[in-house]
Design a protein around this motif. Structure first.
Motif, PDB file in Angstrom:
ATOM      1  N   VAL A  57       6.402  18.053 -88.260  1.00 53.52           N
ATOM      2  CA  VAL A  57       6.591  16.598 -88.906  1.00 53.52           C
ATOM      3  C   VAL A  57       7.915  16.121 -88.025  1.00 53.52           C
ATOM      4  N   PRO A  58       7.891  14.895 -87.556  1.00 51.28           N
ATOM      5  CA  PRO A  58       9.083  14.390 -86.610  1.00 51.28           C
ATOM      6  C   PRO A  58      10.142  14.030 -87.832  1.00 51.28           C
ATOM      7  N   SER A  59      11.248  14.489 -87.178  1.00 51.64           N
ATOM      8  CA  SER A  59      12.403  13.949 -88.072  1.00 51.64           C
ATOM      9  C   SER A  59      12.662  12.228 -87.812  1.00 51.64           C
ATOM     10  N   PRO A  60      13.541  11.823 -88.930  1.00 45.38           N
ATOM     11  CA  PRO A  60      13.699  10.332 -88.758  1.00 45.38           C
ATOM     12  C   PRO A  60      14.319   9.793 -87.581  1.00 45.38           C
TER      13      PRO A  60
ATOM     14  N   ILE B 233      14.115   5.340 -92.027  1.00 47.03           N
ATOM     15  CA  ILE B 233      15.410   5.131 -91.879  1.00 47.03           C
ATOM     16  C   ILE B 233      15.382   3.525 -92.183  1.00 47.03           C
ATOM     17  N   LEU B 234      16.397   3.510 -92.984  1.00 47.03           N
ATOM     18  CA  LEU B 234      16.582   1.413 -93.222  1.00 47.03           C
ATOM     19  C   LEU B 234      18.121   1.190 -92.607  1.00 47.03           C
TER      20      LEU B 234
ATOM     21  N   PHE C  70      15.088  -3.660 -92.633  1.00 48.73           N
ATOM     22  CA  PHE C  70      13.843  -3.036 -91.820  1.00 48.73           C
ATOM     23  C   PHE C  70      13.877  -1.658 -91.910  1.00 48.73           C
ATOM     24  N   GLY C  71      12.714  -0.939 -92.114  1.00 50.91           N
ATOM     25  CA  GLY C  71      12.786   0.604 -91.999  1.00 50.91           C
ATOM     26  C   GLY C  71      11.573   0.771 -90.749  1.00 50.91           C
ATOM     27  N   VAL C  72      12.229   2.158 -90.256  1.00 50.37           N
ATOM     28  CA  VAL C  72      11.473   2.549 -88.971  1.00 50.37           C
ATOM     29  C   VAL C  72      10.979   4.114 -89.478  1.00 50.37           C
TER      30      VAL C  72
ATOM     31  N   ILE D 199       7.214  -0.038 -88.446  1.00 47.90           N
ATOM     32  CA  ILE D 199       8.272  -0.841 -88.924  1.00 47.90           C
ATOM     33  C   ILE D 199       8.025  -1.766 -90.166  1.00 47.90           C
ATOM     34  N   ARG D 200       8.716  -1.454 -91.073  1.00 47.84           N
ATOM     35  CA  ARG D 200       8.272  -2.290 -92.489  1.00 47.84           C
ATOM     36  C   ARG D 200       9.488  -3.230 -92.675  1.00 47.84           C
TER      37      ARG D 200
END
Length: 811
Positions: free
Chosen positions: A712-715, A801-802, A787-789, A749-750
């Protein structure tokens, strides 16, 4: 001889002494090069071809091929050219002598031409003059004389000889008629001979022997004459069996007139003792005489008087007086002026050291034996003259271009009365220089000598010149004219330093061609360029058209350090001086980077592999290329420790291999019985490091992630917002740490806005994996935005991450 016949004469071109070859005709003249003549030659380096354009008997004969160098003739070969094989010529020096009434003796010499024909033998013909019948005798090829007997007395014969060879028989050569002796009973005998000397006269009967005492050193004369008036009488003297010569220049000779012969001995010595025979040639009447020494000693005599002498001032004089005789004690030297001189022992010369003008005199020697007998030589004249002086002195430097003429002159002053021409020799680089005065390939080096005489002067000036009509490179050197004195070993000299200028030539470069080397090689590349030129040329090394090194020299070097890949390219060496330029490409230098590979072609740096429950057989990290033999390759765990080289159950181990241009480290796992056990025993997930270290201290690292399942990727990291023109926000972020970027599928991207302290979702965007920014347009003004990625991969989604809240002002 066929028309348009040709002969080729050549010499080995690798023999550097050989300079040229040429053909000479039957008379020794050089054959023309004009093709209009019946015979002509074509000349080229190391070869000459002679052509015969017609079948002409006048062209037959022996031709000479001569090879020549600067010092003279090296070798010559004689070749016969004939229409048909030639037969040998006549014998030479044919003679015949009557020995007795029934015997003659004949002699001859082999024919002079052709020298190359093998003589098989000789045939001797005996031809009586009064008949057509004749006899022949065959003799071997080594025999050149024969005695013929059983002939008729008082008869005329002609003797002929001809040669038999491999190509036939030559013409016969005949002697004039010769008359054999008459028989003794047919002669009017000379019953006695009268002998007379300076002191007595006696008459000897036939076959009578008389002993005469004759002292050594005396002049002895004895006459032999027939005592009757025999018309055929002709007495001759013999010493033993040898007829005494009639040459008056000898110490012993005879003088013959009709009916008498006189034997003369100028100075009687031991060699003239023995049996002497006076024989009447026609009647064969003999008398005998045996002279002996009365006192049994040889009187003193001077064999050769001292010779006149021309001596240089302050030189040494040697006067010789060879003598012979018994009981000699010493040689006394006398000067006409009466000056005192030392005596010398027989066989030793008189030496006068460091002579001055007072030694100019007349000298003679006197030899005396123990009994007081003596002999005195005539006077010899000794004159003294000054030493020749070399007036050209010092060091003279001459600089010329190729093909220009050069002339050196050395002058020598010599006293006019000196009879000896001074000896002057030329030397080059301390070795005697031989001058041929012959043009070779149109170029001639001459040595010329002339004399200048001035009225009223007591000295003559001798000019010695060394002339080069065309200077060549090989003429460069130090020349000396050396004057050698006639007496003594000292010499004077003058030096000429000749320098021939020429444009750069004979350039050599090393290495040459195409040169390839690894950038990790421990060795540097040395380019070397050597050239001849005078004056010294400016030499330049250029790299891809740009000068990298230059210097005035005859050898220029340039060092290439292979760790600098930009040093690859084309290198050219050029040299130039005032007379011209020489350019030659050196080589193409290619500096290579070794190829590094990890796993198969799908792997790349910072990639990873999922092995699940099926461990891979092996993962290879390799270095391939030129100069990698001294490098090291090794695997390291994610914690930084080097992977063990021993096989274990819970983790990988590595094996090192090398061969040719490849060196590699192979990481593998021990085989286990089933998948469950393999999964439970695996440890050490993470990024493994392949470490490469070269011999030139270059270190490289290559990373490969190893996981049981997809990780699983890290943030993502470092998310930021930037307000742009209008109601737009630019969102930027960085990729996850310690995770292969190539394995991220997409970024999510949220977009949120904050209302009443709550995050209200606005929209969601998917961005491709290689993008790290996105611009949102027409966002709501007067509201804070967040924004969160999220990084998405096959193994799952990373934590989100926000960003910090950002207010978009109302425009």
């Amino acid at each position: 001889m066929e028309a348009t016949t040709s002969l080729t004469c050549y010499t080995n071109p690798d023999c550097y002494e050989a300079d040229s070859v040429e053909w000479l005709d039957q008379n020794g003249n050089r054959i023309t090069i004009s093709k209009r003549e019946d015979v002509y030659q074509e000349l080229s380096d190391f070869k000459s071809i002679i052509y015969f354009n017609s079948k002409n008997l006048s062209l037959e004969g022996f031709y000479l091929c001569r090879g020549r160098i600067a010092e003279g003739v090296v070798k010559q070969i004689k070749v016969g050219v004939f229409d048909t094989p030639p037969v040998p010529g006549e014998v030479s020096s044919l003679s015949v002598t009557a020995m007795s009434p029934s015997t003659v003796h004949t002699k001859w010499q082999p024919p002079l031409e052709p020298f190359s024909l093998k003589v098989l033998g000789y045939t001797v013909i005996v031809f009586p003059n009064n008949t057509i019948e004749y006899d022949t005798f065959k003799v071997a090829n080594t025999v050149t004389e024969i005695t013929i007997d059983n002939l008729k007395a008082n008869s005329a014969y002609s003797i002929g000889v001809y040669v038999s060879s491999t190509t036939g028989s030559g013409p016969a050569s005949f002697t004039p008629s010769i008359l054999t002796h008459r028989n003794t009973d047919e002669l009017q005998r000379c019953l006695s001979l009268t002998l007379s000397t300076d002191l007595f006269s006696i008459e000897l009967e036939e076959l009578e022997t008389r002993y005469l005492p004759v002292p050594f050193g005396t002049r002895f004369t004895i006459k032999c004459a027939c005592s009757i008036q025999a018309s055929s009488s002709r007495p001759l003297w013999y010493h033993g069996t040898t007829e005494v010569t009639t040459d008056r220049n000898q110490d012993q000779f005879q003088e013959n007139i009709v009916k008498e012969s006189t034997l003369r001995i100028e100075s009687f010595s031991k060699e003239y003792t023995g049996l002497y025979i006076c024989q009447d040639f026609f009647s064969e009447t003999y008398v005998y005489l045996l002279p002996i020494n009365a006192r049994n000693i040889e009187l003193p005599s001077v064999l050769q008087p001292p010779m006149g002498y021309q001596a240089e001032l302050k030189s040494n004089i040697l006067l010789h007086c060879p003598v012979r005789g018994d009981g000699l004690t010493s040689i006394h030297w006398e000067a006409r002026s009466g000056s005192s001189l030392p005596s010398t022992k027989p066989g030793h010369p008189l030496v006068l050291y460091n002579v001055g003008l007072e030694r100019e005199d007349d000298y003679r020697c006197r030899v005396i034996n123990s009994e007081g007998d003596e002999a005195v030589s005539p006077y010899a004249v000794v004159s003294i003259y000054g030493t020749p002086t070399l007036t050209t002195t010092g060091v003279h430097k001459v600089v010329v271009n190729v093909t220009q003429s050069v002339e050196f002159t050395c002058q020598v002053a010599v006293e006019t009365r000196a009879v000896h021409t001074p000896q002057l020799l030329w030397f080059k680089d301390d070795k005697q220089y031989n001058v041929t005065n012959v043009a070779i390939r149109g170029r001639k080096v001459q040595s010329v000598h002339d004399v200048e005489t001035t009225a009223g002067s007591d000295k003559d000036i001798h000019n010695y010149k060394l002339i080069f009509d065309e200077a060549l490179i090989r003429d460069i050197g130090i020349y000396e004219c050396r004057l050698f004195h006639r007496v003594g070993s000292t010499h004077n000299h003058a030096t000429f330093n000749i320098s021939v200028q020429f444009k750069p030539q004979n350039m050599t470069v090393s290495p040459n061609g195409r040169y390839q080397i690894s950038r990790y090689s421990v060795y540097n590349v040395m380019l070397r360029c050597i050239v001849n030129g005078n004056p010294l040329p400016l030499m330049v090394w250029s790299h891809n058209g740009t000068s990298v090194r230059q210097q005035v020299t005859k050898q220029l070097e340039h060092m290439i350090i292979p760790r600098n890949v930009s040093a690859s390219g084309r290198y050219v060496c050029a040299a130039s001086n005032i007379l011209g330029t020489a350019t030659q490409s050196s080589l193409e230098v290619h500096i290579t980077d070794p190829q590094i590979s990890v796993g198969d072609e799908n792997f790349h740096n910072n990639s990873y592999v999922t092995i699940g429950n099926n461990y891979p057989q092996e993962i290879v990290c390799s270095l391939n290329g030129i100069g990698v033999n001294e490098a090291t390759v090794s695997w390291y765990y994610p914690n930084g420790l080097e992977v063990s080289t021993k096989e274990g159950l819970s983790g990988p181990y590595q094996v090192h291999r090398s061969g040719g241009r490849t060196i590699e480290a192979v990481m593998t796992w021990s085989p286990l019985p089933d998948a469950t056990e393999r999964a439970s025993s695996f440890s050490g997930e993470g990024f493994y490091r392949c470490h490469i270290r070269t011999i030139v201290e270059v270190e490289l690292d290559y990373y490969l992630g190893v996981y049981i399942t997809e990780p699983v990727p890290s943030p993502p990291i470092a998310i930021t917002l930037r307000h742009e023109i209008g109601a737009s926000l630019n969102v930027t972020w960085g990729p996850p740490i310690n995770f292969p970027v190539g394995f991220i599928r997409v970024y999510t991207i949220r977009h949120y806005k904050i209302e009443d302290d709550e995050y209200v979702p606005v929209e969601k965007r998917l961005v491709e994996k290689n993008a790290h920014s996105y611009v949102f347009h027409r966002v709501q003004e007067g509201v804070q935005h967040v924004f969160g990625v999220i990084a998405e991969s096959n193994g799952g989604s990373s934590p989100m991450i926000l960003s910090y809240p950002t207010l978009v002002p109302v425009d």
